[in-house]
Design an enzyme around this catalytic site. Structure first.
Site, mmCIF file in Angstrom:
data_model
loop_
_atom_site.group_PDB
_atom_site.id
_atom_site.type_symbol
_atom_site.label_atom_id
_atom_site.label_comp_id
_atom_site.label_asym_id
_atom_site.label_seq_id
_atom_site.Cartn_x
_atom_site.Cartn_y
_atom_site.Cartn_z
ATOM 1 N N LYS A 1 -18.878 -36.710 -8.995
ATOM 2 C CA LYS A 1 -18.581 -38.139 -9.201
ATOM 3 C C LYS A 1 -19.379 -38.618 -10.400
ATOM 4 O O LYS A 1 -20.529 -38.195 -10.589
ATOM 5 C CB LYS A 1 -18.962 -38.873 -7.902
ATOM 6 C CG LYS A 1 -19.085 -40.371 -7.984
ATOM 7 C CD LYS A 1 -19.338 -40.986 -6.590
ATOM 8 C CE LYS A 1 -19.730 -42.441 -6.684
ATOM 9 N NZ LYS A 1 -19.962 -43.069 -5.370
ATOM 10 N N LYS B 1 -14.382 -37.708 -8.870
ATOM 11 C CA LYS B 1 -14.323 -39.140 -8.538
ATOM 12 C C LYS B 1 -14.873 -39.921 -9.729
ATOM 13 O O LYS B 1 -15.999 -39.675 -10.170
ATOM 14 C CB LYS B 1 -15.143 -39.435 -7.280
ATOM 15 C CG LYS B 1 -15.271 -40.934 -6.966
ATOM 16 C CD LYS B 1 -15.933 -41.186 -5.611
ATOM 17 C CE LYS B 1 -16.294 -42.654 -5.423
ATOM 18 N NZ LYS B 1 -16.908 -42.935 -4.107
ATOM 19 N N ASP C 1 -21.823 -39.561 -0.435
ATOM 20 C CA ASP C 1 -21.891 -39.602 -1.899
ATOM 21 C C ASP C 1 -23.374 -39.497 -2.269
ATOM 22 O O ASP C 1 -24.126 -40.474 -2.146
ATOM 23 C CB ASP C 1 -21.299 -40.911 -2.433
ATOM 24 C CG ASP C 1 -19.774 -40.968 -2.286
ATOM 25 O OD1 ASP C 1 -19.238 -40.336 -1.354
ATOM 26 O OD2 ASP C 1 -19.128 -41.643 -3.100
#
Ligand SMILES: O=C[C@H](O)COP(=O)(O)O
Length: 323
Positions: free
Chosen positions: A207, A251, A142
């Protein structure tokens, strides 16, 4: 290979590949981004949402990123992830090896944050971190976008793309790459720009947030990101754009504290939820299941007037509550 094994068999010996070169100039990127923004229509679709705890668990990255987290807390996080069947645990680099060892033999993956949480580290630093995370067995990365480059009066699209493409080059599929946009710091148009760049660099996810800077996930941002991802994938299929071969997913993360937050994000098109409240969400879902078994039930409708109703029967009294 189990999900928490190093994605490369020789990951330990992996030498970071050279960084990628620029693909387009800043003004060419600007034109592509403008074109995407022009064709973008934000979908109001309500995506189907799972209700059973074991189904919801598969969408959750069980997250512990506090700087003062202890080894014992990481062990607890991993045990909870195993028990609940969460998709991954999401940790900082210093705990990747410990999490991998805790989760050996289970389907739970290990996600590691890179460039956390500012995103402004230079590319060499991010490559070093990503390389170390993969070598320790991370299955997902991430990565925080260097968002200040996007908010400059003349954004450095080229530099952002080179960074993302270089990280993708270092970590090819099946490593799952997510780009953390930190949407609280971006305008809607800058969110679209980040989606264009992430998709061009073949990221798997965009995300919303780190959970450490400004507001967390919002419905508007998730809808925009999901719609942009769909448009970019369609453009790619038509040979007209820069979208990834597969549709990027979204996300939602930051401030998702309970089932209601989680449900709203999934309904807006998120397919992964990053949260430090995963266990509470599961508890809440189980309590709802128990309530339903006691004689009440769930009625979920999509009528014009009511989005959904819970029919609860307690002591023989029927009560309706709008959700
Ligand atoms: O990446 C996930 C976030 O850091 C989680 O944020 P949260 O602690 O607000 O759930």
């Amino acid at each position: 290979m189990s999900a928490n094994q190093p994605p490369h068999s020789a990951a330990k010996d992996l030498i970071p590949p050279p960084t990628m070169t620029a693909r387009y100039t800043n003004s060419e990127w600007a034109a592509r981004i403008k074109e995407t923004e022009k064709s973008l229509s934000i979908s109001k679709e309500r995506h189907p949402v799972p209700r059973r705890p074991e189904d919801v668990a598969k969408f959750i990255d069980h997250t512990l990123l506090k700087l003062d987290a202890t080894g014992a807390q990481i062990d607890g996080l991993c045990a909870e992830a195993r028990n609940e069947g969460f998709k991954t645990v999401c940790v900082r680099l210093n705990f990747v090896a410990r999490a991998v060892s805790n989760l050996r033999g289970s389907p739970v993956g290990v996600a590691c944050v890179i460039g956390f949480h500012e995103g402004t580290q230079d590319l060499t630093e991010k490559i070093k971190e990503a390389h170390a995370a993969l070598s320790a067995g991370a299955t997902e990365l991430d990565i925080v976008l260097n968002h200040p480059l996007l908010t400059l009066p003349s954004p450095s699209y080229e530099e952002i793309y080179v960074e993302l493409a270089s990280l993708r080059n270092l970590a090819p599929s099946p490593v799952c790459l997510k780009l953390i946009l930190e949407t609280s710091q971006l305008s809607p148009q800058q969110i679209t720009a980040a989606c264009v760049l992430a998709s061009a660099a073949r990221f798997d996810f965009v995300k919303t947030s780190t959970g450490f800077n400004g507001r967390g996930a919002s419905e508007e941002d998730v809808r925009r990101m999901s719609s942009a991802a769909a448009l970019l994938a369609a453009n790619e299929r038509d040979g007209a754009g820069e979208g990834g071969a597969a549709r990027m997913q979204v996300k939602a993360s930051g401030g998702i504290r309970g089932w209601e937050d989680c449900r709203r994000m999934l309904e807006c098109g998120a397919t992964r939820i990053g949260t430090s409240s995963g266990v509470w969400i599961m508890r809440e879902l189980r309590e709802r299941e128990k309530d339903a078994e006691k004689g009440g039930g769930w009625l979920v409708g999509r009528g014009r007037e009511l989005r959904g109703c819970i029919l609860m029967r307690r002591l023989g009294v029927l009560r309706w509550r709008v959700v």
